[in-house]
Design an enzyme around this catalytic site. Structure first.
Site, mmCIF file in Angstrom:
data_model
loop_
_atom_site.group_PDB
_atom_site.id
_atom_site.type_symbol
_atom_site.label_atom_id
_atom_site.label_comp_id
_atom_site.label_asym_id
_atom_site.label_seq_id
_atom_site.Cartn_x
_atom_site.Cartn_y
_atom_site.Cartn_z
ATOM 1 N N ILE A 216 0.873 -1.198 0.000
ATOM 2 C CA ILE A 216 0.000 0.000 0.000
ATOM 3 C C ILE A 216 0.900 1.234 0.000
ATOM 4 C CG2 ILE A 216 -1.864 1.232 1.210
ATOM 5 C CD1 ILE A 216 -2.138 -1.314 3.018
ATOM 6 N N HIS A 217 0.740 2.097 -0.984
ATOM 7 C CA HIS A 217 1.497 3.356 -0.931
ATOM 8 C C HIS A 217 0.843 4.494 -1.709
ATOM 9 C CE1 HIS A 217 2.774 2.275 -4.994
ATOM 10 N NE2 HIS A 217 3.109 3.532 -5.139
ATOM 11 N N ARG A 218 -0.181 4.184 -2.513
ATOM 12 C CA ARG A 218 -0.760 5.178 -3.415
ATOM 13 C C ARG A 218 -1.282 6.382 -2.629
ATOM 14 N NH1 ARG A 218 0.789 5.321 -7.992
ATOM 15 N NH2 ARG A 218 0.825 3.075 -8.047
ATOM 16 N N ASP A 289 -2.040 -1.587 -4.172
ATOM 17 C CA ASP A 289 -2.474 -0.431 -4.961
ATOM 18 C C ASP A 289 -1.337 -0.001 -5.904
ATOM 19 O OD1 ASP A 289 -0.677 0.770 -3.227
ATOM 20 O OD2 ASP A 289 -2.171 2.033 -2.217
#
Ligand code: UD1
Ligand code: UDP
Length: 364
Positions: A216-218, A289
């Site tokens: 997850i990083h978006r 993501d």
């Protein structure tokens, strides 16, 4: 001899550049191209940057601009100033950029202002969501570029719809990389794999059971507390354990918002490419993501649940390999509990010889 200045700065760009930057040094290409590598500094932690240069044998950058960790405008503006200085002194024939980060746009803009032809690898991708920083970067970069190297037919059509006819359908450089490293990891015996797992502090309890790989990083997810909380709510309801190599951006947000990580999720530091390929291979499915991970899931025949409302990699959805859950906790849980392997698996992303095709076009 053509001189290329390559601009990279973020994790996926080091990975994408690994094949071309090594290939131009081989006997077949070394008399046709010389390459100067500029690292903008957008990603700077050891595990987000240096590890890829070391593991993947990417030549040490000729320049490191050390510009990272600030707002988009400041970062892009400072990169533009510094990249222009490099281009004025290096006088390249081609500026090469990858993907859709701020480093991509800064490189393209600096080259364009100096009238240096731009080669854009991974051109033509669209989410059709204009607020997305990457969408802004890729649209602008495509419209400034001379050579538009598209990974898919969809990307070629997206460009045609914007009046750009110079697209080259070459395949996906990420497939070249993934193919190479999955072959390498497949050759490792249990002892070598065990060492790799120990080096990334892979949890003991996951060694003998099924698990999913999670990233997850978006920005659209990390910068919206409600969305980030919803993601973890959905994840906590999955009846399987997951492993999360955590992007520093997400770590900061989790700490700031005091979000508690569900007990079925084990967090580790970001890992190098060989290690992520091993985790992909070992996992049952992938939740992410990330743009890159969605495709790597497909390359590895692993179902993927994407924590976004849209994807640029629409082919992965056609047969059900990839499903968009957004940040809806119920959808995340439902999709994870009903994982199945579609029967067909077409080669949407080329044959693993994309980089060679790109070099042939640039050489001619
Ligand atoms: C960037 C790209 C995104 C890409 C991602 C790959 C843009 C607009 N976004 O997003 O398209 O998918 O890289 O991972 O260019 N940080 C660290 N250490 C690092 C790197 C980042 O602590 O080595 C932290 C800093 O607080 C930084 C934040 O992460 O401000 C965000 O980094 P940034 O490069 O701005 O965006 P990414 O989310 O990484
Ligand atoms: N990746 C990695 N280590 C990690 C997480 C991801 O090497 O801990 C790789 C991943 O396999 C893919 C690339 O990084 O090849 C994707 O980068 P990221 O998700 O940061 O960016 P995006 O692809 O979304 O732009």
């Amino acid at each position: 001899m053509k001189k290329i200045v390559t601009i990279i700065g973020a994790r996926p760009q080091f990975i994408k550049a690994s094949v071309l930057s090594r290939m131009v040094l081989t006997a077949k290409w070394k008399d046709l191209f010389s390459e100067i590598i500029v690292h903008t500094g957008q990603h700077y932690d050891h595990g987000m940057s240096e590890v890829f240069f070391t593991e993947m044998g990417i030549p040490t950058p000729d320049y490191n601009l050390n510009i990272g960790g600030s707002t988009h405008g400041k970062m892009t503006g400072e990169m533009l100033i510094k990249i222009e200085e490099v281009l004025l002194s290096e006088k390249p024939d081609i500026v090469l950029v990858y993907g859709d980060t701020n480093s991509t746009l800064a490189g393209a803009l600096a080259a364009s202002k100096l009238d240096i032809p731009i080669a854009h690898i991974e051109a033509g991708l669209r989410s059709f969501w204009k607020k997305m920083p990457e969408e802004q970067n890729r649209v602008l970069t495509d419209h400034l570029s001379t050579w538009l190297f598209c990974p898919t037919q969809t990307a070629v059509e997206n460009l045609l719809n914007e009046g750009i006819k110079e697209a080259h359908l070459v395949g996906d450089v990420m497939y070249d990389v993934s193919k190479k490293y999955s072959e390498l990891v497949s050759q490792k015996d249990n002892n070598e794999r065990g060492k790799l797992l120990n080096s990334i502090k892979f949890p003991e309890q996951l060694k003998d059971e099924s698990f999913f790989l999670l990233t997850i990083h978006r920005a659209e997810n990390t910068e919206d507390p409600a969305k980030l909380r919803d993601i973890f709510k959905g994840l906590s309801q999955i009846k399987m354990n997951g492993i999360l190599p955590l992007h520093p951006r997400t770590l900061k947000k989790i700490e700031e918002l005091n979000i508690s990580i569900p007990s079925n999720i084990s967090v580790i530091n970001p890992v190098g490419y060989i290690e992520i390929v091993l985790l992909q291979m070992m996992s049952t499915f992938i939740i992410t993501d990330s743009g890159g991970l969605q495709k790597e899931a497909y390359f590895m025949n692993k179902p993927c649940i994407t924590l976004r409302e849209q994807t640029e990699w629409v082919e992965t959805m056609e047969l059900g390999w990839n499903k968009l859950a957004g940040t809806n906790p119920d959808l995340i849980m439902q999709f994870a509990q009903s994982i199945e392997l579609p029967e067909k698996h077409p080669d949407y992303y080329g044959d693993g010889k994309t980089v060679e095709r790109i070099l042939k076009i640039l050489a001619s």
